[in-house]
Design a protein around this motif. Structure first.
Motif, PDB file in Angstrom:
ATOM      1  N   VAL A 104       0.811  -1.227   0.000  1.00  0.00           N
ATOM      2  CA  VAL A 104       0.000   0.000   0.000  1.00  0.00           C
ATOM      3  C   VAL A 104       0.848   1.283   0.000  1.00  0.00           C
ATOM      4  N   PHE A 160      -7.733   3.154  -0.212  1.00  0.00           N
ATOM      5  CA  PHE A 160      -7.336   1.827   0.278  1.00  0.00           C
ATOM      6  C   PHE A 160      -8.190   1.466   1.486  1.00  0.00           C
ATOM      7  N   PHE A 170      -7.920  -2.087  -2.936  1.00  0.00           N
ATOM      8  CA  PHE A 170      -7.478  -0.891  -3.639  1.00  0.00           C
ATOM      9  C   PHE A 170      -8.550  -0.461  -4.643  1.00  0.00           C
TER      10      PHE A 170
END
Lengths: 180, 126
Positions: A104, A160, A170
């Motif tokens: 992420v 996210f 996502f």
């Protein structure tokens, strides 16, 4: 079970195409075919059509290469989501897929970096990455994001959602102005 | 050496590379998921061609659209051709775009800049 309600909601939201499942090579071809005929039927401009196509291809290939399976037990199921819809001003392409939570921060940095750039800087950055990056079969998310931002001419919207320690969801939304 | 003649599909471009004339053509759309599989034989062909290259090589590029993983391989093709240019032979690129496709024109300029090859950027005549 009220299919009519759901049908109406899809109508009201101008959904052109909605897909949930694994993105395979055949699906990519099929989605492009469907889009081509729908945009032709809507008599959409060639320039807008090409932009939608390019971004769609990039989005689907991101899903094809980078979507993670939802759980470890079912490694083979790499479910993802793809939706196309429009309003008076824009066409929207949205995608959703699982990624490793560990990835992420890097992905977030990449998108934010691209979003911070204006047209000319994006072009410079594109040339730089095109020339310097190692060839990878997956295309390298860097170039994909830059390309989408360049073609869209709009900022990339993203989110996210943490699913658990290992996985996050996502979401990406790319806009294409109708008056291109 | 043999020539390359590949017909275009919905996912892959048409390729016609002719070693005896020095005329190379790349056209259509290039969006395969596995770009390596598609482009690697083309790059290997160019490595071989380098040894027997004509005094003049022209590549005509007429692409409708391509994905970013193809864009790397297209640059690799140009880099191979740059090698031939560096050996003192003539190499030029004719990059075609649809009149209303400003992005394809700009992409041509990007490749011109990055590859260092002589480019002509031309509108496709109907």
């Amino acid at each position: 079970m009220n299919v009519y309600t759901r049908f109406k909601a899809m109508m009201d939201n101008h959904i052109i195409l909605s897909f949930k499942g694994e993105i395979t090579s055949d699906i990519v071809t099929m989605v492009l075919q469907i889009m081509e005929s729908k945009l032709d039927a809507a008599q959409e401009k060639g320039t807008v059509k090409k932009k939608i196509f390019n971004i769609l291809v990039e989005c689907m290939q991101n899903l094809y290469h980078h979507a993670e399976p939802e759980n470890e037990q079912e490694r083979s199921i790499r479910s993802a989501m793809l939706e196309l819809f429009f309003d008076n001003e824009f066409y929207y392409i949205t995608t959703g897929n699982f990624i490793k939570s560990a990835e992420v921060p890097r992905l977030k940095d990449r998108i934010e970096r691209v979003n911070a750039m204006e047209k000319d800087d994006l072009r410079k950055y594109y040339r730089e990455i095109l020339d310097n990056n190692i060839i990878s079969n997956k295309g390298g998310a860097d170039l994909g994001m830059i390309d989408m931002a360049r073609k869209s001419g709009q900022k990339l919207e993203f989110e996210f959602n943490e699913v658990n320690e290992i996985l996050s969801f996502f979401s990406l939304k790319v806009k294409i102005a109708k008056n291109n | 050496m043999t020539n390359i003649e590949i017909e275009g599909t919905k996912q892959t471009p048409a390729i016609s590379f002719n070693a005896s004339t020095g005329v190379l053509k790349l056209s259509g759309r290039s969006i395969p998921e596995n770009t390596f599989e598609f482009f690697n034989p083309v790059l290997l062909w160019l490595d071989e061609y380098n040894l027997v290259a004509k005094d003049e090589t022209i590549i005509n590029v007429k692409l409708e659209y391509f994905n970013t993983s193809s864009s790397k391989y297209i640059l690799e093709i140009f880099k191979r051709l740059k090698g031939i240019l560096n050996d003192g032979k003539k190499v030029s690129v004719k990059w075609y775009y649809d009149e209303d496709d400003e992005e394809m024109m700009e992409t041509g300029e990007d490749y011109q800049d990055v590859s260092g090859l002589p480019f002509e950027i031309l509108v496709i005549e109907d």
